[in-house]
Design a protein around this motif. Structure first.
Motif, PDB file in Angstrom:
ATOM      1  N   GLY A  15       0.788  -1.230   0.000  1.00  0.00           N
ATOM      2  CA  GLY A  15       0.000   0.000   0.000  1.00  0.00           C
ATOM      3  C   GLY A  15       0.816   1.275   0.000  1.00  0.00           C
ATOM      4  N   ASP A  16       0.200   2.297  -0.534  1.00  0.00           N
ATOM      5  CA  ASP A  16       0.794   3.632  -0.517  1.00  0.00           C
ATOM      6  C   ASP A  16       0.507   4.267   0.833  1.00  0.00           C
ATOM      7  OD1 ASP A  16       1.630   3.486  -3.181  1.00  0.00           O
ATOM      8  OD2 ASP A  16      -0.294   4.227  -3.911  1.00  0.00           O
ATOM      9  N   SER A  17       1.237   5.304   1.145  1.00  0.00           N
ATOM     10  CA  SER A  17       0.954   6.063   2.356  1.00  0.00           C
ATOM     11  C   SER A  17       1.152   7.543   2.056  1.00  0.00           C
ATOM     12  CB  SER A  17       1.884   5.633   3.492  1.00  0.00           C
ATOM     13  OG  SER A  17       3.219   5.922   3.161  1.00  0.00           O
ATOM     14  N   GLY A  18       0.567   8.357   2.863  1.00  0.00           N
ATOM     15  CA  GLY A  18       0.730   9.799   2.697  1.00  0.00           C
ATOM     16  C   GLY A  18       0.259  10.271   1.336  1.00  0.00           C
ATOM     17  N   GLU A  19       1.129  10.976   0.631  1.00  0.00           N
ATOM     18  CA  GLU A  19       0.773  11.537  -0.670  1.00  0.00           C
ATOM     19  C   GLU A  19       0.555  10.471  -1.735  1.00  0.00           C
ATOM     20  OE1 GLU A  19       3.197  14.733  -2.027  1.00  0.00           O
ATOM     21  OE2 GLU A  19       3.354  15.591  -0.026  1.00  0.00           O
ATOM     22  N   GLY A  20       0.994   9.256  -1.488  1.00  0.00           N
ATOM     23  CA  GLY A  20       0.816   8.173  -2.452  1.00  0.00           C
ATOM     24  C   GLY A  20      -0.639   7.856  -2.748  1.00  0.00           C
ATOM     25  N   PHE A  21      -1.533   8.211  -1.829  1.00  0.00           N
ATOM     26  CA  PHE A  21      -2.944   7.913  -2.039  1.00  0.00           C
ATOM     27  C   PHE A  21      -3.512   8.646  -3.251  1.00  0.00           C
ATOM     28  CE2 PHE A  21      -2.808   6.472   2.397  1.00  0.00           C
ATOM     29  CZ  PHE A  21      -3.405   5.228   2.222  1.00  0.00           C
ATOM     30  N   ARG A  22      -2.908   9.732  -3.639  1.00  0.00           N
ATOM     31  CA  ARG A  22      -3.435  10.451  -4.806  1.00  0.00           C
ATOM     32  C   ARG A  22      -3.243   9.636  -6.093  1.00  0.00           C
ATOM     33  NH1 ARG A  22       0.452  15.572  -5.697  1.00  0.00           N
ATOM     34  NH2 ARG A  22       0.723  15.331  -3.469  1.00  0.00           N
ATOM     35  N   PHE A  23      -2.368   8.649  -6.054  1.00  0.00           N
ATOM     36  CA  PHE A  23      -2.119   7.817  -7.230  1.00  0.00           C
ATOM     37  C   PHE A  23      -2.863   6.488  -7.179  1.00  0.00           C
ATOM     38  CE2 PHE A  23       1.732  10.419  -6.578  1.00  0.00           C
ATOM     39  CZ  PHE A  23       1.643  11.182  -7.730  1.00  0.00           C
ATOM     40  N   SER A  24      -3.798   6.343  -6.250  1.00  0.00           N
ATOM     41  CA  SER A  24      -4.467   5.052  -6.075  1.00  0.00           C
ATOM     42  C   SER A  24      -5.235   4.625  -7.324  1.00  0.00           C
ATOM     43  CB  SER A  24      -5.375   5.077  -4.855  1.00  0.00           C
ATOM     44  OG  SER A  24      -6.367   6.069  -4.982  1.00  0.00           O
ATOM     45  N   ALA A  25      -5.810   5.560  -8.070  1.00  0.00           N
ATOM     46  CA  ALA A  25      -6.524   5.182  -9.297  1.00  0.00           C
ATOM     47  C   ALA A  25      -5.550   4.603 -10.329  1.00  0.00           C
ATOM     48  CB  ALA A  25      -7.259   6.379  -9.877  1.00  0.00           C
ATOM     49  N   LEU A  26      -4.402   5.210 -10.481  1.00  0.00           N
ATOM     50  CA  LEU A  26      -3.385   4.708 -11.399  1.00  0.00           C
ATOM     51  C   LEU A  26      -2.898   3.337 -10.954  1.00  0.00           C
ATOM     52  CD1 LEU A  26      -1.307   5.066 -13.731  1.00  0.00           C
ATOM     53  CD2 LEU A  26       0.192   6.104 -12.021  1.00  0.00           C
ATOM     54  N   MET A  27      -2.645   3.184  -9.657  1.00  0.00           N
ATOM     55  CA  MET A  27      -2.179   1.898  -9.138  1.00  0.00           C
ATOM     56  C   MET A  27      -3.234   0.821  -9.340  1.00  0.00           C
ATOM     57  SD  MET A  27       0.804   2.208  -8.204  1.00  0.00           S
ATOM     58  CE  MET A  27       2.046   3.203  -7.495  1.00  0.00           C
ATOM     59  N   GLY A  28      -4.490   1.165  -9.158  1.00  0.00           N
ATOM     60  CA  GLY A  28      -5.568   0.197  -9.369  1.00  0.00           C
ATOM     61  C   GLY A  28      -5.590  -0.304 -10.801  1.00  0.00           C
ATOM     62  N   GLU A  29      -5.443   0.606 -11.752  1.00  0.00           N
ATOM     63  CA  GLU A  29      -5.402   0.209 -13.167  1.00  0.00           C
ATOM     64  C   GLU A  29      -4.196  -0.673 -13.462  1.00  0.00           C
ATOM     65  OE1 GLU A  29      -5.872   2.902 -16.460  1.00  0.00           O
ATOM     66  OE2 GLU A  29      -7.195   4.156 -15.238  1.00  0.00           O
ATOM     67  N   LEU A  30      -3.045  -0.271 -12.947  1.00  0.00           N
ATOM     68  CA  LEU A  30      -1.815  -1.031 -13.170  1.00  0.00           C
ATOM     69  C   LEU A  30      -1.940  -2.435 -12.579  1.00  0.00           C
ATOM     70  CD1 LEU A  30       1.137  -1.267 -14.080  1.00  0.00           C
ATOM     71  CD2 LEU A  30       1.786  -0.208 -11.910  1.00  0.00           C
ATOM     72  N   LEU A  31      -2.419  -2.549 -11.356  1.00  0.00           N
ATOM     73  CA  LEU A  31      -2.571  -3.856 -10.714  1.00  0.00           C
ATOM     74  C   LEU A  31      -3.578  -4.729 -11.450  1.00  0.00           C
ATOM     75  CD1 LEU A  31      -2.484  -2.799  -6.977  1.00  0.00           C
ATOM     76  CD2 LEU A  31      -0.758  -4.106  -8.213  1.00  0.00           C
ATOM     77  N   ALA A  32      -4.670  -4.142 -11.892  1.00  0.00           N
ATOM     78  CA  ALA A  32      -5.668  -4.921 -12.637  1.00  0.00           C
ATOM     79  C   ALA A  32      -5.077  -5.453 -13.935  1.00  0.00           C
ATOM     80  CB  ALA A  32      -6.895  -4.060 -12.920  1.00  0.00           C
ATOM     81  N   ASP A  33      -4.356  -4.618 -14.657  1.00  0.00           N
ATOM     82  CA  ASP A  33      -3.725  -5.061 -15.907  1.00  0.00           C
ATOM     83  C   ASP A  33      -2.723  -6.181 -15.652  1.00  0.00           C
ATOM     84  OD1 ASP A  33      -5.204  -3.236 -17.330  1.00  0.00           O
ATOM     85  OD2 ASP A  33      -3.571  -1.781 -17.554  1.00  0.00           O
ATOM     86  N   LEU A  34      -1.893  -6.020 -14.615  1.00  0.00           N
ATOM     87  CA  LEU A  34      -0.899  -7.047 -14.307  1.00  0.00           C
ATOM     88  C   LEU A  34      -1.571  -8.351 -13.873  1.00  0.00           C
ATOM     89  CD1 LEU A  34       1.762  -4.918 -12.405  1.00  0.00           C
ATOM     90  CD2 LEU A  34       1.977  -5.900 -14.700  1.00  0.00           C
ATOM     91  N   ALA A  35      -2.644  -8.253 -13.098  1.00  0.00           N
ATOM     92  CA  ALA A  35      -3.363  -9.450 -12.649  1.00  0.00           C
ATOM     93  C   ALA A  35      -3.980 -10.197 -13.821  1.00  0.00           C
ATOM     94  CB  ALA A  35      -4.438  -9.070 -11.640  1.00  0.00           C
ATOM     95  N   GLU A  36      -4.338  -9.479 -14.865  1.00  0.00           N
ATOM     96  CA  GLU A  36      -4.922 -10.099 -16.055  1.00  0.00           C
ATOM     97  C   GLU A  36      -3.859 -10.576 -17.036  1.00  0.00           C
ATOM     98  OE1 GLU A  36      -7.589  -7.119 -17.500  1.00  0.00           O
ATOM     99  OE2 GLU A  36      -9.165  -7.703 -16.094  1.00  0.00           O
ATOM    100  N   GLY A  37      -2.585 -10.383 -16.710  1.00  0.00           N
ATOM    101  CA  GLY A  37      -1.504 -10.892 -17.539  1.00  0.00           C
ATOM    102  C   GLY A  37      -0.968  -9.930 -18.573  1.00  0.00           C
ATOM    103  N   ALA A  38      -1.393  -8.672 -18.530  1.00  0.00           N
ATOM    104  CA  ALA A  38      -0.899  -7.684 -19.488  1.00  0.00           C
ATOM    105  C   ALA A  38       0.566  -7.354 -19.198  1.00  0.00           C
ATOM    106  CB  ALA A  38      -1.726  -6.406 -19.410  1.00  0.00           C
ATOM    107  N   ASP A  39       1.293  -6.955 -20.225  1.00  0.00           N
ATOM    108  CA  ASP A  39       2.669  -6.501 -20.043  1.00  0.00           C
ATOM    109  C   ASP A  39       2.655  -5.156 -19.332  1.00  0.00           C
ATOM    110  OD1 ASP A  39       3.865  -8.676 -21.270  1.00  0.00           O
ATOM    111  OD2 ASP A  39       3.713  -7.769 -23.262  1.00  0.00           O
ATOM    112  N   PRO A  40       3.554  -4.950 -18.381  1.00  0.00           N
ATOM    113  CA  PRO A  40       3.573  -3.677 -17.652  1.00  0.00           C
ATOM    114  C   PRO A  40       4.118  -2.555 -18.528  1.00  0.00           C
ATOM    115  CG  PRO A  40       5.401  -5.042 -16.972  1.00  0.00           C
ATOM    116  CD  PRO A  40       4.577  -5.878 -17.897  1.00  0.00           C
TER     117      PRO A  40
END
Length: 66
Positions: free
Chosen positions: A15-40
């Motif tokens: 998890g992110d902390s502090g200011e990292g929470f502002r990037f949670s939408a980006l991280m969610g997309e990245l994690l979903a893509d990686l979980a589905e097997g997409a290239d990072p």
């Protein structure tokens, strides 16, 4: 931190902390893509375990998705 371990079969994300929470939408997309097997995307390597190089001269883990 975001990376794949166990030969790419397990996706690890800390998890992110502090200011990292502002990037949670980006991280969610990245994690979903990686979980589905997409290239990072190229920038994802800065979140991987490979950024923690070993001090004893050993090889760091490979970048995400390898």
């Amino acid at each position: 931190m975001i990376d794949r371990v166990a030969g790419g079969r397990v996706l690890v994300a800390c998890g992110d902390s502090g200011e990292g929470f502002r990037f949670s939408a980006l991280m969610g997309e990245l994690l979903a893509d990686l979980a589905e097997g997409a290239d990072p995307p190229d920038y994802a390597g800065c979140f991987g375990l490979g950024r923690f190089a070993t001090r004893d001269g050993g090889q760091p883990p490979p970048p995400i998705g390898r």
